[in-house]
Every structure is written in structure tokens, then in C-alpha cells.
Motif scaffolding. Structure first.
Motif, PDB file in Angstrom:
ATOM      1  N   TRP A  28     -12.893  -3.462 -10.188  1.00  0.00           N
ATOM      2  CA  TRP A  28     -11.682  -2.366  -9.868  1.00  0.00           C
ATOM      3  C   TRP A  28     -11.606  -1.308 -10.795  1.00  0.00           C
ATOM      4  O   TRP A  28     -10.681  -0.342 -10.784  1.00  0.00           O
ATOM      5  N   GLY A  29     -12.365  -1.380 -12.077  1.00  0.00           N
ATOM      6  CA  GLY A  29     -12.258  -0.357 -12.976  1.00  0.00           C
ATOM      7  C   GLY A  29     -12.536  -1.389 -14.274  1.00  0.00           C
ATOM      8  O   GLY A  29     -12.697  -2.462 -14.516  1.00  0.00           O
ATOM      9  N   THR A  83      -3.457   1.569  -5.164  1.00  0.00           N
ATOM     10  CA  THR A  83      -2.206   1.206  -5.340  1.00  0.00           C
ATOM     11  C   THR A  83      -1.983   0.226  -6.287  1.00  0.00           C
ATOM     12  O   THR A  83      -1.225   0.140  -7.158  1.00  0.00           O
ATOM     13  N   TYR A  84      -2.820  -1.054  -6.376  1.00  0.00           N
ATOM     14  CA  TYR A  84      -2.892  -1.956  -7.326  1.00  0.00           C
ATOM     15  C   TYR A  84      -3.149  -1.466  -8.709  1.00  0.00           C
ATOM     16  O   TYR A  84      -2.496  -1.651  -9.622  1.00  0.00           O
ATOM     17  N   ILE A  85      -4.176  -0.548  -8.846  1.00  0.00           N
ATOM     18  CA  ILE A  85      -4.650  -0.132  -9.954  1.00  0.00           C
ATOM     19  C   ILE A  85      -3.699   0.762 -10.649  1.00  0.00           C
ATOM     20  O   ILE A  85      -3.273   0.489 -11.930  1.00  0.00           O
ATOM     21  N   GLU A  86      -2.744   1.658  -9.981  1.00  0.00           N
ATOM     22  CA  GLU A  86      -1.877   2.451 -10.354  1.00  0.00           C
ATOM     23  C   GLU A  86      -0.685   1.640 -10.884  1.00  0.00           C
ATOM     24  O   GLU A  86       0.088   1.886 -11.922  1.00  0.00           O
ATOM     25  N   ALA A  87      -0.194   0.626  -9.966  1.00  0.00           N
ATOM     26  CA  ALA A  87       0.911  -0.166 -10.217  1.00  0.00           C
ATOM     27  C   ALA A  87       0.710  -1.003 -11.641  1.00  0.00           C
ATOM     28  O   ALA A  87       1.495  -1.251 -12.342  1.00  0.00           O
ATOM     29  N   PRO A 121       0.673  -1.463   0.006  1.00  0.00           N
ATOM     30  CA  PRO A 121       0.110  -0.050  -0.022  1.00  0.00           C
ATOM     31  C   PRO A 121       0.903   1.392   0.049  1.00  0.00           C
ATOM     32  O   PRO A 121       1.787   1.603   0.770  1.00  0.00           O
ATOM     33  N   GLY A 122       0.690   2.207  -0.997  1.00  0.00           N
ATOM     34  CA  GLY A 122       1.178   3.612  -1.060  1.00  0.00           C
ATOM     35  C   GLY A 122       2.545   3.338  -1.816  1.00  0.00           C
ATOM     36  O   GLY A 122       3.255   4.481  -2.185  1.00  0.00           O
ATOM     37  N   SER A 123       2.922   2.066  -2.087  1.00  0.00           N
ATOM     38  CA  SER A 123       4.206   2.161  -3.105  1.00  0.00           C
ATOM     39  C   SER A 123       3.930   1.548  -4.478  1.00  0.00           C
ATOM     40  O   SER A 123       4.092   0.160  -4.539  1.00  0.00           O
ATOM     41  N   VAL A 124       3.666   2.240  -5.264  1.00  0.00           N
ATOM     42  CA  VAL A 124       3.179   1.866  -6.554  1.00  0.00           C
ATOM     43  C   VAL A 124       4.432   1.318  -7.499  1.00  0.00           C
ATOM     44  O   VAL A 124       4.255   0.287  -7.789  1.00  0.00           O
ATOM     45  N   GLU A 125       5.475   1.799  -7.336  1.00  0.00           N
ATOM     46  CA  GLU A 125       6.832   1.145  -8.118  1.00  0.00           C
ATOM     47  C   GLU A 125       7.220  -0.157  -7.505  1.00  0.00           C
ATOM     48  O   GLU A 125       7.379  -1.122  -8.294  1.00  0.00           O
ATOM     49  N   THR A 158       5.082  -2.361  -6.048  1.00  0.00           N
ATOM     50  CA  THR A 158       3.817  -3.183  -6.329  1.00  0.00           C
ATOM     51  C   THR A 158       4.060  -3.363  -7.960  1.00  0.00           C
ATOM     52  O   THR A 158       3.724  -4.775  -8.149  1.00  0.00           O
ATOM     53  N   ALA A 159       4.315  -2.323  -8.701  1.00  0.00           N
ATOM     54  CA  ALA A 159       4.341  -2.956 -10.142  1.00  0.00           C
ATOM     55  C   ALA A 159       5.487  -3.754 -10.447  1.00  0.00           C
ATOM     56  O   ALA A 159       5.159  -4.767 -11.265  1.00  0.00           O
TER      57      ALA A 159
END
Length: 235
Positions: A108-109, A204-208, A18-22, A24-25
Motif C-alpha cells: 500500500w505504499g 484512511t489507513y495510510i493517512e491514519a 473509513p473516512g475517519s483518519v483521526e 483510525t489513528a
């Protein structure tokens, strides 16, 4: 379509920081490219029967010699738990009019649909429906991860006619050298999950996922299951 477009809720919890997009990606990229030697579809499918306490655990494990060893150990552990609890489980497959299906979707989108699994329910001493949710993977989740996983299960299944139901975790994680132990974990055993934290997982998951899509790699095929011809198929 990559696995990360339609992941299992358990996979989402495992890869999301959570909060760490990079970060998680990076985990999503590995998730999409790493191959898996087997799935736990069979473990889910026989959970209702296993928890009734009608099978001898060692006999069950011997009958599953053709399955992956981890699956055989997990099913045996469920049978051991069933012998202790003797739950009157009801399989979704046996009650098609219940409105419950083995996989429920969290949308989720437009590009991400999270799959949440369950396969049966039972009624507790307070006349409340309980839905056992498996954590069958060897690598354990921390308490926050377990709580978030159950929260996603509650969102997916405990609504409408089933709004009074509650998910209950059966944790099968841990080293299986000497066998697997099934541990029952209730929501009350775990920290409270806020809507803000759940939202952070989703965001976070969606952005990642968007970031990970910029570096796609070939996906390895998963071997087919060898079938379900074993003790559970016998009358």
C-alpha cells in the motif's frame, strides 16, 4: 518497525473507520502499544488437517492442553466443521509448486505492507478452487467488515493462475465460554464491496498511519509459541 507498518488484513479491517483518519489513528496507536498474549499462527497452520474430518474434536482439544485455551477451542471447532464437511483440503506447505504461500502481501505504499493469510484450498462442486480464510478472533466483525476482509483476501490470492479461485470465510468469533462454533460464510452471503469502499479503507489507513507515527510508543513483546508437539504431529 511497528506492527502497523505490516499489519494483517484482519487487523486493518478492525482498526479502520473509513473516512475517519483521526479515529483510525487512535486505534492504530492502541494496536501498536497493546500486547497480545498469543497468536493464531497455530490455528492457521493446522486448518487443512482439521477440515478433512479425520480427527475426533474432543481428542484434539485434549491434546492441545499446552496451548492457549482460545486456540484449543478454535482448532476443536475446525475439527467439528471438518467432520461435517469432510473437505479434501490441500495445504500450501504440501504443494510448494502451487505458487501459493501462507502470507501474501498487499503493498500500500513505501511504508505500509498488508499481510493476508491463507494456508490451504479445496475444490468445490463446480470445480472452483476455494481458499478458506479464518476470522479466529473473539470480537466479531460486522457484515461490511467481513466483506472487506474477504475482498482483501481475493486481491491477495485470486490472481494469475489462481484468478478463478474464491476466498471463503470461516468465522470463529463470539463468546467461547461453552466452546467455539465455526461458521462458513461465502462472499454471496455478504454485501457487495465496491472499489470505492476498498479504496477508502486503504486511503484512511495510510493517512491514519502517518498521523499515528507522530506519537509512537514502546511495543510490548509477544510471547513465543510453546511449539507444535501434539496430535497433529503424529503419523
Amino acid at each position: 518497525m511497528s506492527r502497523s507498518n505490516s499489519p494483517l488484513a484482519l487487523s486493518v479491517v478492525k482498526v479502520t473507520i473509513p473516512g475517519s483518519v483521526e479515529k483510525t489513528a487512535a486505534k492504530i496507536r492502541r494496536f501498536d502499544t497493546d500486547g497480545f498474549g498469543f497468536s493464531h499462527d497455530y490455528t492457521w497452520a493446522v486448518m487443512a488437517q482439521s477440515l478433512r474430518g479425520v480427527f475426533v474434536p474432543k481428542t484434539v482439544r485434549a491434546s492441545l492442553a499446552g496451548k492457549h485455551p482460545r486456540i484449543a477451542k478454535c482448532v476443536e471447532a475446525l475439527c467439528v466443521l471438518g467432520c461435517d464437511l469432510k473437505l479434501e483440503t490441500r495445504s500450501f506447505a504440501d504443494f510448494p509448486d502451487s505458487g501459493l504461500r501462507p502470507v501474501s502481501m498487499l503493498q500500500w505504499g513505501p511504508d505500509v505492507t498488508v499481510r493476508v493469510k491463507a494456508s490451504c484450498w479445496y475444490i468445490d462442486k463446480s470445480d472452483r478452487p476455494i481458499l478458506p480464510i479464518l476470522q479466529p478472533r473473539k470480537e466479531p466483525l460486522d457484515d461490511q467488515g467481513l466483506a472487506v476482509y474477504l475482498a482483501f483476501a481475493r486481491q491477495a490470492f485470486c490472481k494469475g493462475d489462481w484468478s478463478m479461485a474464491r476466498p471463503q470465510l470461516i468465522d470463529l468469533s463470539g463468546d467461547d465460554k461453552d466452546g467455539v462454533t465455526a461458521e462458513v460464510i461465502n462472499e454471496s452471503d455478504l454485501p457487495t464491496v465496491s472499489d470505492e469502499l476498498l479504496g477508502e479503507y486503504v486511503k484512511t489507513y495510510i493517512e491514519a498511519k502517518k498521523l499515528a507515527d507522530s506519537a509512537k510508543a514502546p511495543r510490548l513483546r509477544k510471547p513465543k509459541d510453546k511449539g507444535m508437539g501434539d496430535l497433529f504431529d503424529r503419523p
